[in-house]
Design a protein around this motif. Structure first.
Motif, PDB file in Angstrom:
ATOM      1  N   ILE A  16       0.833  -1.197   0.000  1.00  0.00           N
ATOM      2  CA  ILE A  16       0.000   0.000   0.000  1.00  0.00           C
ATOM      3  C   ILE A  16       0.873   1.254   0.000  1.00  0.00           C
ATOM      4  O   ILE A  16       0.601   2.234  -0.713  1.00  0.00           O
ATOM      5  CB  ILE A  16      -0.936   0.008   1.227  1.00  0.00           C
ATOM      6  CG1 ILE A  16      -1.908  -1.172   1.181  1.00  0.00           C
ATOM      7  CG2 ILE A  16      -1.682   1.333   1.336  1.00  0.00           C
ATOM      8  CD1 ILE A  16      -2.891  -1.148   0.061  1.00  0.00           C
ATOM      9  N   ILE A  19       2.175   1.849  -3.446  1.00  0.00           N
ATOM     10  CA  ILE A  19       1.124   2.371  -4.326  1.00  0.00           C
ATOM     11  C   ILE A  19       0.906   3.857  -4.083  1.00  0.00           C
ATOM     12  O   ILE A  19       0.825   4.660  -5.027  1.00  0.00           O
ATOM     13  CB  ILE A  19      -0.189   1.583  -4.109  1.00  0.00           C
ATOM     14  CG1 ILE A  19      -0.039   0.150  -4.646  1.00  0.00           C
ATOM     15  CG2 ILE A  19      -1.360   2.285  -4.790  1.00  0.00           C
ATOM     16  CD1 ILE A  19      -1.200  -0.761  -4.305  1.00  0.00           C
ATOM     17  N   TYR A 142     -10.395  -4.956  -4.617  1.00  0.00           N
ATOM     18  CA  TYR A 142     -10.142  -4.243  -3.364  1.00  0.00           C
ATOM     19  C   TYR A 142     -11.507  -3.844  -2.812  1.00  0.00           C
ATOM     20  O   TYR A 142     -12.181  -2.973  -3.342  1.00  0.00           O
ATOM     21  CB  TYR A 142      -9.285  -3.003  -3.616  1.00  0.00           C
ATOM     22  CG  TYR A 142      -8.672  -2.394  -2.362  1.00  0.00           C
ATOM     23  CD1 TYR A 142      -7.313  -2.509  -2.114  1.00  0.00           C
ATOM     24  CD2 TYR A 142      -9.452  -1.696  -1.433  1.00  0.00           C
ATOM     25  CE1 TYR A 142      -6.729  -1.958  -0.977  1.00  0.00           C
ATOM     26  CE2 TYR A 142      -8.886  -1.149  -0.300  1.00  0.00           C
ATOM     27  CZ  TYR A 142      -7.527  -1.280  -0.073  1.00  0.00           C
ATOM     28  OH  TYR A 142      -6.962  -0.738   1.053  1.00  0.00           O
ATOM     29  N   LEU A 161      -4.881   5.220  -4.039  1.00  0.00           N
ATOM     30  CA  LEU A 161      -4.529   3.860  -4.455  1.00  0.00           C
ATOM     31  C   LEU A 161      -4.622   3.652  -5.968  1.00  0.00           C
ATOM     32  O   LEU A 161      -4.503   2.527  -6.448  1.00  0.00           O
ATOM     33  CB  LEU A 161      -5.459   2.862  -3.751  1.00  0.00           C
ATOM     34  CG  LEU A 161      -5.415   2.860  -2.212  1.00  0.00           C
ATOM     35  CD1 LEU A 161      -6.450   1.891  -1.656  1.00  0.00           C
ATOM     36  CD2 LEU A 161      -4.016   2.497  -1.708  1.00  0.00           C
TER      37      LEU A 161
END
Length: 286
Positions: A16, A19, A142, A161
């Motif tokens: 994460i 990203i 997601y 994201l």
């Protein structure tokens, strides 16, 4: 400058962070992890700007991402409810079950803090920040489980994201937990049982020194997953998982009966149906 605080910088948390670094190069990313190796790695590679403790990182953040195991996320939510956070902060998580996490998040909602649950449907048996990557999550679902965020706040999460090329799907907490019990939790549970069964059988026939075929190794790869993480996940969604185990046992009994009754044609049809289902999953993933 947007300040992001990520608590938990293992495989998923560090992915994460990667990203967000790509999506928002100017963002200030703060990180915390119980394993200093994880924060050191991300600092060295300039993925996070600063390592900090939980309280300080949370107080500075515009967005807080809780990326530790499920039970730890629940504990972290309690800690956040006792801190003086920014009034506009958005709190999200990456936990594998959602009903219990959103229930805990009521402590934040009661204080007008925004909570938007999240869960990337991807991972690996590998651990640690050095094994995280943007590619690991790319083109995977997601889940977003919005508790009390508005559309703009949900879009803020999506924008942070965006470089992950994720397939966002907004669902309720109940629906999320039903889905993941089927497509994630049950397969892990079965794999542990399969691995232990094979291991015990080999021990009984003194064949522990044989080389395993690729079929068995492929089928049992996720048995290498982190025991602490997965014992936490499976018990956190136990009601849904138990329903899926019952369904699996019924299906296993049906297949078992084709062997007992010596009905190869019926067994073949079941295999054809399984082939079709598996091929369909693969086509949907493209």
């Amino acid at each position: 400058m947007t300040t992001i605080f990520i608590n938990g910088l293992g495989l998923i948390g560090s992915s994460i962070a990667r990203i967000i670094r790509k999506s928002a190069p100017d963002a200030r990313i703060l990180g915390n992890d119980i394993n200093k190796k994880n924060t050191d790695f991300l600092l060295e590679h300039k993925i996070i700007n600063e390592a900090t403790n939980f309280d300080d990182g949370s107080k500075q953040a515009d967005v807080i991402i809780l990326a530790s195991p499920v039970n730890s996320i629940i504990e972290d939510i309690k800690k956040l409810s006792d801190l003086q956070l920014k009034s506009s902060v958005i709190v999200t998580d990456v936990g594998s079950s959602k009903v219990n996490i959103l229930e805990a998040a009521n402590q934040l909602v009661d204080k007008d803090i925004t909570f938007i649950g999240g869960h990337p449907m991807a991972g690996s048996h590998l651990t640690g920040s050095e094994n995280g990557s943007i590619e690991m999550l790319a083109n995977h679902t997601y889940f977003l489980v919005n508790h009390n965020g508005n559309n703009q706040q949900v879009n803020t999460i999506k924008e942070l994201l965006k470089s992950g090329h994720l397939r966002f799907k907004e669902v309720s907490a109940d629906k999320h937990d039903q889905i993941v019990s089927t497509i994630s939790h049950l397969p892990h549970f079965i794999t542990y049982a399969l691995t232990l069964t094979v291991n015990d059988s080999l021990r009984d026939v003194y064949a522990t020194d044989i080389s395993m075929g690729n079929g068995l190794l492929d089928s049992t790869r996720i048995a290498k997953s982190n025991p602490d993480v997965w014992s936490d996940i499976l018990t956190s969604n136990s009601d849904n998982l138990l329903e899926q185990i019952d369904a699996f046992e019924k299906q296993l009994a049906v297949l078992k009966k084709t062997i007992i009754d010596n009905k190869p044609n019926e067994l073949r049809q079941s295999i054809v149906d399984a082939n079709d289902a598996r091929n369909g999953w693969e086509n949907n993933a493209k």
